[in-house]
Write a protein that holds these residues in place. Structure first.
Motif, PDB file in Angstrom:
ATOM      1  N   SER A 221     -25.524 -30.708   0.889  1.00 14.34           N
ATOM      2  CA  SER A 221     -24.080 -30.465   0.996  1.00 14.34           C
ATOM      3  C   SER A 221     -23.278 -31.652   0.487  1.00 14.34           C
ATOM      4  CB  SER A 221     -23.707 -30.138   2.445  1.00 14.34           C
ATOM      5  OG  SER A 221     -24.238 -28.887   2.832  1.00 14.34           O
ATOM      6  N   LEU A 222     -23.790 -32.877   0.750  1.00 18.13           N
ATOM      7  CA  LEU A 222     -23.133 -34.061   0.202  1.00 18.13           C
ATOM      8  C   LEU A 222     -23.194 -34.033  -1.320  1.00 18.13           C
ATOM      9  CD1 LEU A 222     -23.377 -35.017   3.179  1.00 18.13           C
ATOM     10  CD2 LEU A 222     -23.921 -37.288   2.291  1.00 18.13           C
ATOM     11  N   GLU A 245     -21.995 -22.453   4.377  1.00 16.53           N
ATOM     12  CA  GLU A 245     -22.574 -23.419   5.305  1.00 16.53           C
ATOM     13  C   GLU A 245     -21.498 -24.102   6.137  1.00 16.53           C
ATOM     14  OE1 GLU A 245     -25.516 -23.869   6.121  1.00 16.53           O
ATOM     15  OE2 GLU A 245     -26.101 -25.959   6.389  1.00 16.53           O
ATOM     16  N   MET A 246     -20.336 -24.359   5.518  1.00 14.70           N
ATOM     17  CA  MET A 246     -19.256 -25.068   6.211  1.00 14.70           C
ATOM     18  C   MET A 246     -17.929 -24.368   5.980  1.00 14.70           C
ATOM     19  SD  MET A 246     -20.176 -29.036   5.297  1.00 14.70           S
ATOM     20  CE  MET A 246     -20.263 -28.698   3.537  1.00 14.70           C
ATOM     21  N   VAL A 252     -12.656 -30.048   3.511  1.00 14.74           N
ATOM     22  CA  VAL A 252     -11.549 -30.965   3.251  1.00 14.74           C
ATOM     23  C   VAL A 252     -11.818 -32.317   3.903  1.00 14.74           C
ATOM     24  CG1 VAL A 252      -9.096 -31.389   3.643  1.00 14.74           C
ATOM     25  CG2 VAL A 252      -9.865 -29.114   2.957  1.00 14.74           C
ATOM     26  N   ALA A 253     -12.365 -32.296   5.118  1.00 16.35           N
ATOM     27  CA  ALA A 253     -12.692 -33.543   5.807  1.00 16.35           C
ATOM     28  C   ALA A 253     -13.693 -34.366   5.001  1.00 16.35           C
ATOM     29  CB  ALA A 253     -13.256 -33.237   7.195  1.00 16.35           C
ATOM     30  N   ARG A 254     -14.680 -33.703   4.434  1.00 19.21           N
ATOM     31  CA  ARG A 254     -15.680 -34.411   3.637  1.00 19.21           C
ATOM     32  C   ARG A 254     -15.056 -35.006   2.368  1.00 19.21           C
ATOM     33  NH1 ARG A 254     -21.320 -33.394   4.474  1.00 19.21           N
ATOM     34  NH2 ARG A 254     -21.658 -32.305   6.448  1.00 19.21           N
ATOM     35  N   LEU A 255     -14.125 -34.278   1.768  1.00 21.07           N
ATOM     36  CA  LEU A 255     -13.458 -34.817   0.590  1.00 21.07           C
ATOM     37  C   LEU A 255     -12.639 -36.050   0.934  1.00 21.07           C
ATOM     38  CD1 LEU A 255     -12.308 -31.531  -1.204  1.00 21.07           C
ATOM     39  CD2 LEU A 255     -13.958 -33.209  -2.071  1.00 21.07           C
ATOM     40  N   PHE A 256     -11.897 -35.996   2.038  1.00 24.42           N
ATOM     41  CA  PHE A 256     -11.125 -37.171   2.463  1.00 24.42           C
ATOM     42  C   PHE A 256     -12.049 -38.346   2.779  1.00 24.42           C
ATOM     43  CE2 PHE A 256      -7.074 -34.815   3.334  1.00 24.42           C
ATOM     44  CZ  PHE A 256      -6.229 -35.727   2.731  1.00 24.42           C
ATOM     45  N   ALA A 257     -13.178 -38.069   3.436  1.00 25.40           N
ATOM     46  CA  ALA A 257     -14.103 -39.139   3.805  1.00 25.40           C
ATOM     47  C   ALA A 257     -14.645 -39.850   2.573  1.00 25.40           C
ATOM     48  CB  ALA A 257     -15.251 -38.574   4.642  1.00 25.40           C
ATOM     49  N   GLY A 442     -19.735 -39.299   3.834  1.00 28.32           N
ATOM     50  CA  GLY A 442     -19.932 -38.010   3.178  1.00 28.32           C
ATOM     51  C   GLY A 442     -20.191 -38.131   1.685  1.00 28.32           C
ATOM     52  N   ARG A 443     -21.057 -39.080   1.281  1.00 31.52           N
ATOM     53  CA  ARG A 443     -21.284 -39.222  -0.151  1.00 31.52           C
ATOM     54  C   ARG A 443     -22.656 -39.800  -0.461  1.00 31.52           C
ATOM     55  NH1 ARG A 443     -16.741 -43.951  -0.911  1.00 31.52           N
ATOM     56  NH2 ARG A 443     -17.980 -45.723  -0.148  1.00 31.52           N
TER      57      ARG A 443
END
Length: 455
Positions: A221-222, A245-246, A252-257, A442-443
């Motif tokens: 997912s990352l 999956e999400m 959006v949270a993962r993109l900001f992180a 998240g990367r």
């Protein structure tokens, strides 16, 4: 059938479907008068099926058969003999009808014009039949309105393509373009990834299915979100991200992180600090302007993805990349007692491959491994529920991360994800690219160059 009967039949049908009997007769008459007109007519008519009358189709096929014989001229006598040999001379109205066709030609020089009229009438009939079939699908209760609409749109799209100008891929036209790309050192249609070491091994090319496999917690997912951010934000290319999956808020949270370097845990729990707000403000505008569609709709199918792509194209932003997280969670479009799970997953895999080819877009599909892959480096045979994934994919990247029983990093390569290029139809396979696992942001990030998988 004699000529009188044939005429009556044509008149009876003309009120129901578009049909130009005079044009059909003129085309055939021109072919019988001027054999060299065959090449022009064949380039216009898609097939003998473009003729409405079955008798005219039989005459047309007989003319072509005679024309293909060296030293034989296609005239009423030789074509009548061919029809007799096929046992269809009486059905077309006899030898006399062939002479009627010759007399029906105003001028043989206009054979191409007559052929175009026949082809246009045939396309109109096809359109009417497609719309009628769509109406029938809409009335049936054994499929959803979306499925009925998608099937009808697919047929209309096919008809729209068939009616346009034929696009020939002449080698002479392709060579200069290819040489220009060689001089530029890149394929303008290919996309890169955010990992330079991986770019040295693979490219994301239009029409390809790229499958990224991993076990639970392996980083797929990352990988997907980092790729979406790279293409959508850094390359400013439209992206469709379909996630089963999400949910969209977690995406959006993962993109900001990853973009603002804010701990993902604080974003998920909505416990951000003042310094986090400052970092988020610096990237918020960029995220808002990104040409990215995040679709977390339940029960997504390949047909639904096709509809989403068409919707994006209608908005003037056809996707340059489609990402699916993940393949085995897509809803199969056919199921039942006679259908096994392996067949369902195989249909989904094949559907994604066809989707990539239909729209000329790379499709990156994440896929889950089966339990047998735990504790060792994965293989292409480890995909859960179907071996078709391996067969359909142009490129396969297997992610491997050593985890302990609690899901934490362990082993000599703790904090690292191996991206194993297990299949690469247009490049080197068997290469491993090490990526740093930064789950708290998240990367995934590059570490160093690639190496051989067996090194």
């Amino acid at each position: 059938m004699n000529s009188t009967d044939s005429s009556a039949a044509g008149s009876a049908h003309s009120c129901e479907e578009p049909y130009d009997r005079e044009a059909e007769q003129a085309v055939l008459g021109a072919l019988l008068l001027v054999p060299r007109a065959v090449d022009t007519v064949v380039s216009v008519l898609r097939s003998g099926a473009d003729f409405y009358e079955a008798a005219h189709e039989e005459v047309y096929r007989a003319v072509l058969a005679v024309h293909d014989r060296p030293g034989v001229r296609a005239d009423p006598i030789t074509v009548a003999a061919e029809l007799g040999r096929r046992g269809s001379l009486a059905r077309v109205g006899g030898a006399s009808y062939l002479h009627t066709l010759v007399q029906a030609v105003p001028t043989a020089a206009n054979a191409e014009h007559y052929a175009e009229k026949v082809a246009e009438a045939a396309r109109r009939r096809d359109l009417i039949r497609a719309l009628t079939a769509g109406l029938q699908r809409a009335r049936l209760l054994d499929n959803s309105p979306e499925e009925a609409a998608e099937a009808t749109l697919a047929e209309l799209r096919r008809l729209a393509g068939n009616g346009g100008e034929q696009r020939g891929l002449w080698l002479g036209d392709l060579v200069p373009q290819f040489v220009d790309e060689l001089e530029a050192g890149s394929d303008p249609d290919a996309l890169d990834t955010p990992w330079p070491d991986l770019n040295a091994v693979v490219e994301l090319k239009p029409g390809q299915l790229i499958t990224v496999g991993a076990a639970t917690g392996g980083g797929k997912s990352l990988f997907a979100m980092n790729l979406v951010a790279h293409v959508g934000l850094r390359r400013a290319r439209p992206v469709l991200m379909a996630s089963l999956e999400m949910g969209s808020k977690e995406l959006v949270a993962r993109l900001f992180a990853s973009e603002a370097t804010v701990p993902l845990d604080r974003l998920v729990r909505r416990r951000v600090e003042d310094r986090d707000w400052e970092r988020m403000a610096a990237v918020a505008g960029m995220l808002q302007q990104a040409p990215v569609v995040l679709d977390d709709s339940p029960s997504l199918t390949v047909g639904t993805l096709r509809s989403r792509i068409r919707w994006m194209a209608a908005q003037g932003r056809p996707p340059a990349l489609v990402v699916v997280d993940y393949l085995q969670l897509l809803t199969p479009e056919r199921s039942g007692r006679a259908t096994t799970r392996a067949q369902e997953v195989g249909d989904i895999s094949r559907g994604l491959k066809l989707l990539a080819g239909e729209f000329g877009v790379p499709v990156v599909a994440l896929a889950q491994f089966n339990r047998g892959s735990v504790g060792r480096r994965p293989l292409v045979s480890d995909f859960k529920e179907s071996s078709a994934i391996e067969q359909d994919s142009n490129v396969i990247v297997l992610l491997h991360r050593e985890l302990d029983g609690d899901g934490g990093d362990t082993g000599p390569k703790a904090g690292t994800v191996e991206a194993i290029v297990a299949k690469n139809r247009n490049g080197a396979a068997g290469r491993v690219v090490d990526l740093a696992f930064q789950g708290h942001y998240g990367r995934l990030t590059s570490l160093h160059g690639s190496r051989d998988a067996f090194a």
